[in-house]
Design a protein around this motif. Structure first.
Motif: not given
Length: 73
Positions: A23-43
């Motif tokens: 058992g546990y309790d936790r809070v995570l913070a996550g900075p992220g980035v998303e990049v699109s190029a044509g038909d592709w997306k990367v996150y």
């Protein structure tokens, strides 16, 4: 982009359970980035614990990494 993830997990129950070390309790913070190029997306993001409370002796990763590659068609 910033993502907050909160999670609560109760202690294990049942005949083979170890309730003192589960058992546990936790809070995570996550900075992220998303990049699109044509038909592709990367996150991608990496989440770090801003609060955590684990019961008993448990292993926990210091960071959680995520990478999603998507192609639309």
């Amino acid at each position: 982009m910033l993502q907050l993830i909160a999670a609560h997990r109760d202690r294990d129950a049942g005949p083979e359970a170890d309730p003192d070390n589960s058992g546990y309790d936790r809070v995570l913070a996550g900075p992220g980035v998303e990049v699109s190029a044509g038909d592709w997306k990367v996150y991608g993001d990496v989440a770090f614990a801003v609060h955590q409370r684990y019961r008993g002796q448990q292993l926990a990763a210091p960071a959680v990494f995520k990478l999603i590659v998507r192609r639309g068609f």
